[in-house]
Design a protein around this motif. Structure first.
Motif, short mmCIF file in Angstrom:
data_model
loop_
_atom_site.label_atom_id
_atom_site.label_comp_id
_atom_site.label_asym_id
_atom_site.label_seq_id
_atom_site.Cartn_x
_atom_site.Cartn_y
_atom_site.Cartn_z
N UNK A 123 0.93 -1.34 -0.06
CA UNK A 123 0.12 0.01 -0.09
C UNK A 123 0.97 1.06 -0.06
N UNK A 124 2.04 1.13 0.68
CA UNK A 124 2.69 2.21 0.66
C UNK A 124 4.35 2.12 0.75
N UNK A 125 5.17 2.79 -0.05
CA UNK A 125 6.54 2.60 -0.06
C UNK A 125 7.18 3.60 0.66
N UNK A 126 8.00 3.48 1.69
CA UNK A 126 8.57 4.56 2.41
C UNK A 126 10.03 4.44 2.68
N UNK A 127 10.72 5.30 3.19
CA UNK A 127 12.17 5.67 2.97
C UNK A 127 12.87 5.95 4.51
N UNK A 128 13.40 5.10 5.27
CA UNK A 128 13.86 5.40 6.66
C UNK A 128 15.10 5.89 6.39
N UNK A 129 15.44 7.23 6.57
CA UNK A 129 16.75 7.73 6.25
C UNK A 129 17.38 8.36 7.44
N UNK A 130 18.65 7.88 7.53
CA UNK A 130 19.19 8.10 8.94
C UNK A 130 20.51 8.93 8.57
N UNK A 131 20.52 9.45 7.42
CA UNK A 131 21.79 10.21 6.87
C UNK A 131 21.36 10.47 5.42
N UNK A 132 22.17 11.68 5.03
CA UNK A 132 22.15 12.20 3.68
C UNK A 132 23.44 11.28 2.96
N UNK A 133 23.23 10.04 2.36
CA UNK A 133 24.17 9.16 2.00
C UNK A 133 24.92 9.65 0.83
N UNK A 134 24.28 10.24 0.05
CA UNK A 134 25.27 10.88 -1.12
C UNK A 134 26.46 11.46 -0.60
N UNK A 135 26.47 12.22 0.53
CA UNK A 135 27.72 12.79 0.96
C UNK A 135 28.60 11.74 1.47
N UNK A 136 28.15 10.38 1.46
CA UNK A 136 29.33 9.58 1.77
C UNK A 136 30.23 8.97 0.94
N UNK A 137 30.11 9.68 -0.56
CA UNK A 137 30.79 9.22 -1.61
C UNK A 137 31.52 10.98 -2.49
N UNK A 138 32.58 10.41 -2.89
CA UNK A 138 33.08 11.51 -4.03
C UNK A 138 31.95 11.78 -5.22
N UNK A 139 31.99 12.92 -5.47
CA UNK A 139 30.81 13.10 -6.67
C UNK A 139 31.37 12.43 -7.89
N UNK A 140 31.02 10.94 -7.58
CA UNK A 140 31.04 10.01 -8.65
C UNK A 140 29.72 9.55 -9.00
N UNK A 141 29.72 8.13 -9.63
CA UNK A 141 28.80 7.39 -9.65
C UNK A 141 27.71 7.26 -8.51
N UNK A 142 28.21 6.68 -7.47
CA UNK A 142 27.77 6.30 -6.31
C UNK A 142 26.95 7.58 -5.75
N UNK A 143 27.64 8.65 -5.70
CA UNK A 143 27.10 9.85 -5.16
C UNK A 143 25.78 10.26 -6.02
N UNK A 144 25.71 10.11 -7.25
CA UNK A 144 24.57 10.51 -8.17
C UNK A 144 23.44 9.37 -7.86
#
Length: 874
Positions: A631-652
């Motif tokens: 019925x519902x899709x949700x996102x349990x977010x404990x950090x802004x994960x894009x900032x874990x990576x350099x600005x490469x593929x994983x970041x985006x």
């Protein structure tokens, strides 16, 4: 989740263990009989009982479980107290990593059956019973108790009640503010407390009588030396099935004492039910006890005459049956998807040349050669719970050597199986089965008879290639050839977290992104129950001590206590080998959960169905967008994960998950503001909290001078471990009057200051460390972690990094914020070490802040978010 005993033993295993201990001499003449497990009991802690027969004569009574050392000591002490009325334990030993407790067998009838079946003349039974009562009363009269011991026993009971997870918070508060004070008040007035040993469950069926009239008290599971021996008489009256004139002994407490003892009796009964049952499955029983306590509390407060307690209604057989059936349905649903996949794999295997060569390989090839077979062959291996319904052959790969069977079998005439047998070489395994009354939905051709609705078996194999044959035997002796399984096991290396990913190269295989297409949600027509949601969590693999996973598992535990069903899916695989091992690690190192645990890959998603599916990490979000039947899709977010990576593929790739349209739940309001700035409007937040059982201020404890607790985790760049080390080196150039207690990682090299590396500590030891130190140092360049609150709760002033994340999270003057430079951090440490008044101020403000936090409160926030979100999806 398949039900399981704490062990997997065959009758031969037990015989061999007894033979090794010289308890048995003739194995061929030995027979073993076991009682069935009751599914409403706490099966993970269940003690299994066996009676050993030599020929036709019972000679031994054995209990086997994972921890019987306390039970052994209880049996010894209880036998010392009443040698005439108990049987002494004759041997305690360990085998197969299990405890064996052996008693000499006593042939007798339970007292209730002895009277009902006229086992002896009633006058003989009553004479023996009265003699037992008088001797117990004499032991009580001669004993010396103390008010201090009485209060200590009450307090211990209070702690047990507070730990019952199924009780709502308002019930616990009522116990704290009304029930417990009233109980203490009524029991403290006992003028001469007495003390003696009791078996803790003094009822008719726990009193065995033999043909000569000798009575023995059995079942020492709850045996203890108690300051409330009169409770035995109340319990005997309340729960025995004998006639009232037999139950109503002269030793039942009278007048004012009856009020306190009766209330104590029902509170203790609640604790015992929690110890022996899953209270989630017996709400009627739990409610019944709470109602008894509530009514009794009201009577005592209003000074009404208290009656001797009467027992609860027994659990309705329909309730027991429906519970049994519900578990079997869950088992079937879990197994079905694996069975369907197995059929496809079997078809491929039977057509392969590899399958035809297996018998030859088994004879002539070494196992090491077998491990090097091509990858296509290995892809046929699969380790999981599966259902056996037809005679089939299948290669099964078992990573941990643990094999599970489950299923229902009947012969061509519809006669159900009464026994399942598995054979590995010369070893025959009698698989445990479960008998229950069935519904017409399952077997419409039969009614009102007892059948085996299903069975399960769990056992270990060694390494290498094994052939298992599985047969079933019906009540009329017919043998059903179920089939065979080839099982291969090799020893697997347990991967470190840093080595683990969804491929073998230590790098992310981006192909899963292209496989997991975004799919529209399918409308669910089933009726929604917002108070009992079916919630699924997609998580990455975990290591011990992982804070983010602890928050997820703790949230699940509270959601379970609120009445919601949870399932945990680990993406791809786990370093712990099997799903059952992964769940064991969760229970031992994180939280004890009822939730099912399984592995999931890109091909499994069509089988998932429920109310809410929750992504917990950026890769899991790609899984969730491809899952339709929720019925519902949700996102349990404990950090802004894009900032874990350099600005490469994983970041985006991580950043792109914010465009999937999920309703997000963030850890803290700063992270909510980050997602809002990224364009997400459907965002709610909860507060991170702390575990008050392990993190609390010191009581009159002198802190050692200038000790710094420093959290270092160099494998996680956002924790700024190197920055902290540099700051301590700068500080060491100026002064040497400090000592650093470093925790979070091991194998640190020599450092230019006094330090001790503690490695990864559990919560209890962390709390002790914090209470001994002068200040704490923990950094996060992204979202805040659990550690600052835990330090604050222990009265430890904290130094954190100065940033928008920390300024929006922590109240003013509750933490020292230092600029992210070695010099600024070193200056903050030095200033705080020298200023006791400042430390006290920070500590006081921090305690005021954390006292407003609790995990239950945070979990309630999350539950409200889930309910509100799913109501919008209607």
């Amino acid at each position: 989740m398949l039900l399981s005993t704490p062990y997997a033993l065959t009758c031969n295993d037990i015989k061999e263990a007894l033979l090794k201990q010289n308890i048995l001499t003739d194995v061929n003449e030995t027979k073993i009989f076991a009682r069935p497990l009751h599914r409403l009991r706490s099966w993970n802690k269940q003690i299994h009982n066996f009676i050993i027969h030599e020929g036709s004569k019972p000679i031994l009574y054995i209990e086997i479980s994972s921890n019987l050392s306390n039970r052994f000591q209880q049996s010894i002490e209880f036998n010392k107290a009443y040698p005439e009325y108990s049987f002494a334990p004759i041997r305690f030993f360990k085998e197969y990593s299990l405890d064996f407790l052996c008693h000499k067998f006593f042939r007798g009838q339970p007292l209730n059956l002895a009277l009902e079946k006229k086992f002896l003349p009633e006058e003989i039974i009553l004479k023996s019973l009265n003699k037992l009562f008088s001797n117990l009363q004499d032991a009580e009269t001669k004993s010396k108790g103390s008010t201090e011991g009485l209060i200590s026993e009450i307090n211990h009971l209070f702690e047990k009640i507070r730990s019952i997870k199924v009780l709502p918070n308002d019930v616990i508060k009522n116990f704290d503010h009304e029930v417990f004070p009233l109980l203490k008040q009524n029991l403290e007035c006992i003028k001469k407390p007495t003390c003696r040993w009791t078996n803790g469950d003094f009822i008719d069926r726990n009193l065995l009588i033999n043909k000569s009239g000798k009575i023995v008290i059995i079942d020492t599971e709850f045996a203890q030396k108690t300051y409330f021996p009169k409770e035995d008489w109340i319990r005997f009256y309340a729960f025995s099935s004998l006639r009232k004139e037999i139950r109503e002994t002269e030793f039942i407490p009278k007048s004012q004492e009856l009020s306190g003892y009766s209330l104590y009796f029902w509170v203790r009964q609640l604790m015992l039910e929690d110890k022996t049952r899953d209270l989630h499955l017996t709400p009627k029983l739990t409610y019944g006890i709470l109602k008894k306590i509530s009514n009794l509390t009201s009577e005592i407060k209003n000074k009404k005459t208290v009656q001797v307690p009467s027992g609860l209604e027994t659990l309705d057989s329909t309730i027991i049956f429906r519970t049994e059936l519900e578990f079997m349905v869950q088992t079937y649903n879990q197994c079905r998807k694996h069975f369907v996949r197995n059929l496809k794999e079997i078809a491929e295997i039977k057509q392969s040349q590899t399958f035809k060569a297996l018998n030859f390989l088994q004879k002539v090839c070494t196992f090491s050669f077998f491990t090097n077979l091509n990858k296509n062959f290995k892809s046929y291996f699969y380790s999981d719970t599966y259902i056996l319904q037809e005679p089939r052959k299948k290669i099964l790969y078992s990573a941990d050597g643990e094999i599970n069977f489950s299923g229902y079998f009947a012969d061509s005439n519809g006669n159900p199986a009464k026994r399942i047998m598995a054979r590995i070489g010369n070893r025959i395994i009698d698989c445990q089965n479960h008998s229950t009354r069935f519904l017409n939905d399952f077997l419409p051709s039969q009614t009102d008879v007892d059948v085996l609705l299903g069975f399960h078996a769990q056992f270990k194999i060694g390494t290498g290639l094994k052939l298992i044959h599985v047969d079933a035997e019906t009540a009329n002796g017919n043998i059903i050839r179920i089939g065979s399984r080839l099982i291969y096991r090799k020893k697997q290396k347990v991967l470190k977290t840093s080595e683990f990913s969804n491929n073998n190269n230590g790098k992310i295989d981006y192909k899963f992104i292209t496989k997991l297409k975004s799919l529209p949600q399918i409308e669910i027509n089933e009726k929604l129950n917002p108070n009992s949601l079916n919630i699924h969590w997609i998580i990455p693999d975990f290591s011990k001590g992982a804070g983010g996973h602890m928050t997820i598992f703790r949230t699940i535990r509270f959601l379970e206590s609120f009445g919601h069903q949870n399932t945990i899916w680990i993406m791809w695989n786990s370093q712990w080998g099997s799903a059952s091992n992964a769940k064991k690690v969760i229970s031992e190192h994180f939280q004890n959960l009822n939730a099912e645990v399984g592995f999931i890959n890109e091909d499994d998603l069509s089988n998932l169905k429920g109310d809410i599916i929750i992504a917990t990490e950026w890769r899991s979000a790609y899984f969730v967008r491809a899952i339709e039947k929720f019925r519902r899709r949700m996102y349990f977010v404990q950090d802004y994960e894009a900032d874990f990576f350099p600005k490469g593929t994983e970041y985006f790739l991580a950043q792109n998950t914010l465009d999937f349209g999920f309703h997000a739940i963030t850890a803290g309001k700063w992270l909510k503001s980050v997602l809002n700035k990224k364009g997400l409007n459907d965002v709610d937040y909860f507060e991170l909290a702390y575990d008050s059982q392990n993190y609390f201020p010191p009581k009159n404890q002198k802190k050692e001078s200038n000790r710094i607790a420093f959290y270092s985790r160099s494998a996680t760049p956002r924790r700024l471990s190197e920055m902290g080390m540099l700051a301590l080196e700068v500080l060491a150039e100026e002064r040497n009057d400090f000592h650093v207690d470093i925790f979070g990682e091991r194998n640190l090299a020599n450092l230019p200051f006094q330090f001790k590396s503690h490695g990864i500590l559990n919560a209890k030891n962390l709390g002790s460390l914090y209470r001994e130190c002068t200040l704490g140092m923990v950094f996060s360049s992204t979202n805040y972690s659990l550690i600052p609150q835990e330090m604050m709760a222990c009265g430890l002033p904290v130094i954190e990094m100065d940033g928008e994340n920390t300024r929006k999270t922590f109240p003013k003057d509750s933490v020292i914020l230092a600029k992210p430079s070695p010099e600024s951090i070193a200056q903050a440490i030095s200033s705080l070490l020298d200023d006791k008044n400042q430390r006290n101020k920070i500590s006081k403000n921090a305690l005021y802040y954390v006292n407003s936090l609790s995990w239950e409160k945070s979990s309630k926030q999350i539950e409200t978010i889930l309910k509100n979100s799913i109501s919008k999806s209607k």
